[in-house]
Each structure stands twice: as structure tokens, then as C-alpha cells.
Design a protein around this motif. Structure first.
Motif, PDB file in Angstrom:
ATOM      1  N   HIS A 126       6.427  -4.152 -10.295  1.00 51.47           N
ATOM      2  CA  HIS A 126       6.148  -5.481 -10.827  1.00 51.47           C
ATOM      3  C   HIS A 126       7.460  -6.198 -11.129  1.00 51.47           C
ATOM      4  CE1 HIS A 126       4.705  -8.632 -13.510  1.00 51.47           C
ATOM      5  NE2 HIS A 126       3.480  -8.365 -13.106  1.00 51.47           N
ATOM      6  N   THR A 146       9.443  -8.609  -2.757  1.00 51.09           N
ATOM      7  CA  THR A 146       8.649  -8.041  -1.672  1.00 51.09           C
ATOM      8  C   THR A 146       7.319  -7.536  -2.230  1.00 51.09           C
ATOM      9  OG1 THR A 146       8.691  -6.520   0.204  1.00 51.09           O
ATOM     10  CG2 THR A 146       9.597  -5.692  -1.859  1.00 51.09           C
ATOM     11  N   LYS A 147       6.312  -7.490  -1.391  1.00 45.86           N
ATOM     12  CA  LYS A 147       4.999  -6.988  -1.820  1.00 45.86           C
ATOM     13  C   LYS A 147       4.956  -5.469  -1.821  1.00 45.86           C
ATOM     14  CE  LYS A 147       2.695 -10.885  -2.311  1.00 45.86           C
ATOM     15  NZ  LYS A 147       2.243 -11.340  -3.614  1.00 45.86           N
ATOM     16  N   TYR A 148       5.643  -4.832  -0.854  1.00 45.30           N
ATOM     17  CA  TYR A 148       5.649  -3.365  -0.796  1.00 45.30           C
ATOM     18  C   TYR A 148       6.864  -2.891  -0.017  1.00 45.30           C
ATOM     19  CZ  TYR A 148       3.256  -4.730   3.509  1.00 45.30           C
ATOM     20  OH  TYR A 148       2.921  -5.343   4.681  1.00 45.30           O
ATOM     21  N   SER A 157       4.539  -0.618  -4.263  1.00 43.67           N
ATOM     22  CA  SER A 157       4.191  -2.034  -4.157  1.00 43.67           C
ATOM     23  C   SER A 157       4.477  -2.741  -5.474  1.00 43.67           C
ATOM     24  CB  SER A 157       2.726  -2.220  -3.749  1.00 43.67           C
ATOM     25  OG  SER A 157       1.853  -1.709  -4.733  1.00 43.67           O
ATOM     26  N   SER A 161      -1.805  -7.538  -7.791  1.00 46.81           N
ATOM     27  CA  SER A 161      -2.472  -7.883  -6.530  1.00 46.81           C
ATOM     28  C   SER A 161      -1.700  -7.374  -5.309  1.00 46.81           C
ATOM     29  CB  SER A 161      -2.689  -9.393  -6.420  1.00 46.81           C
ATOM     30  OG  SER A 161      -1.450 -10.064  -6.321  1.00 46.81           O
ATOM     31  N   ALA A 162      -0.425  -7.028  -5.475  1.00 47.85           N
ATOM     32  CA  ALA A 162       0.349  -6.487  -4.353  1.00 47.85           C
ATOM     33  C   ALA A 162      -0.242  -5.172  -3.863  1.00 47.85           C
ATOM     34  CB  ALA A 162       1.805  -6.298  -4.752  1.00 47.85           C
ATOM     35  N   ASN A 165      -2.425  -5.994  -0.960  1.00 44.13           N
ATOM     36  CA  ASN A 165      -1.619  -6.203   0.254  1.00 44.13           C
ATOM     37  C   ASN A 165      -1.166  -4.864   0.837  1.00 44.13           C
ATOM     38  OD1 ASN A 165      -1.237  -8.663  -1.597  1.00 44.13           O
ATOM     39  ND2 ASN A 165      -0.577  -9.428   0.385  1.00 44.13           N
TER      40      ASN A 165
END
Length: 193
Positions: A126, A146-148, A157, A161-162, A165
Motif C-alpha cells: 500500500h 505500481t499495482k503489482y 501487490s 483494490s490492487a 488487479n
């Protein structure tokens, strides 16, 4: 494929429920389920997730099936409580030895780090906790914005909410683009393939 998602008191709800939904809805083109998803608790005791949502694990550390994928969610319970629970940290280490993929959502990365699994790897978490991850675990290359981050067997991740994704990314990696698109369409979730 069997997917285990760790749950514990004060787990962030969307961290576990988002991936649970994505993997549970994924179907082959003949409409058969691809993933068997289970919530795993240290015990079978009812847990209180963030904001009081009650969660009952499907199985415990003692009786769960062997998993192909294990997901470690985050939240206050991960970063402040379970990080100090040697039983949970050891269970995560044991899962790493047997699974194909070990993934974290949000501050679940702190549990992977505590288990020594992110040493000399790239990782994310996060956005509010990136500095803490970097400062507390100097042997991790923290990736921002970055998301992951895919490091092969380990994927981390970003926040909340990531994890959704990342779950779509894993489905694409494991079973292909078409199934990923169908699952996203069913959820009415916008993804970039």
C-alpha cells in the motif's frame, strides 16, 4: 487449481474478498470452475475483519488441502498483529516451500518480509506503507507507483483494490487472456490486458 487465502482478525476486507471473487468466478470455456478457493484461518474460529465483518474460515492450518496458490492479505491485522505471530509466519514459510505462487495484497507484504521471503527481491505494498517496508526491511527493493510486482514464485501487490488487479494478472498468466476477459466482464470490472 487450489487457492488458499489467509484470513485473520482485522484483515482488510477487500484484500481477501476481491481475490476470492475473481478466482471463484473464473471458468473455463465449458463453464467449469478453474479454481477451488478456500479461506484459511489459524483455527476455525470466527474472525472479525476490518470494521467488524465476521468471517468463518473454510479450513485451518491443521486441515487445509495442499494449495497451488496462497494469497496473504493485509490490513491492520497483518501489519500490527500477525507480524508478531510466529505460528502465522511459519505457516507462510511452509506454504512458500510447497505452492506454485505465493502472493500478497497490501500490507500482507510485511508478513512475507517477516518470513524472509522478500529478501533481495522487488516488492510493493500500500502506498501509505512503502516507506515503512523500505525502512523496516532494507534488503527489499521497494517498487512504487505500481499495482503489482511479479518476482516469479512471489508476487506482491499494492493496496486493497490492487489485489483484484493482481488476481486478474494471475489468471491471465495461468490460464490465458480469454478467460481473464470473460471473468472481468462477468464482474463488470475494467482491466487492461
Amino acid at each position: 487449481m487450489k487457492v488458499g487465502i489467509l484470513v485473520f482478525n482485522e484483515v482488510e476486507v477487500l484484500d481477501f474478498a476481491g481475490p476470492f471473487e475473481v478466482f471463484s468466478l473464473a471458468e473455463a470455456l465449458d463453464r467449469t470452475k478453474i479454481f477451488d478457493v478456500k479461506l484459511v484461518g489459524q483455527t476455525m474460529q470466527t474472525l472479525k475483519a476490518r470494521n467488524g465483518l465476521q468471517v468463518v474460515p473454510n479450513c485451518s492450518f491443521e486441515d487445509h488441502p495442499p494449495f497451488d496458490i496462497v494469497i496473504i492479505p493485509g490490513g491492520y491485522g497483518a501489519e500490527e498483529i500477525e507480524i508478531n505471530n510466529p505460528v502465522v509466519i511459519e505457516w507462510i514459510s511452509e506454504q512458500y516451500r510447497s505452492v506454485k505462487i505465493l502472493a500478497s495484497v497490501c500490507t500482507g507484504a510485511f508478513l512475507l518480509a517477516k518470513a524472509g521471503l522478500l529478501k533481495n527481491r522487488k516488492a510493493t505494498t500500500h502506498w501509505m506503507d512503502l516507506d515503512r517496508l523500505e525502512n523496516d526491511f532494507e534488503d527489499i527493493e521497494v517498487i512504487r507507483d505500481t499495482k503489482y510486482v511479479d518476482q516469479g514464485k512471489i508476487i506482491t501487490s499494492g493496496g486493497i483494490s490492487a489485489g483484484i488487479n493482481m488476481s486478474f494478472y494471475l489468471i491471465k498468466k495461468l490460464v490465458g487472456v480469454e478467460i481473464t476477459k470473460n471473468t472481468a466482464r462477468r464482474m463488470e470490472y475494467d482491466i487492461v490486458i
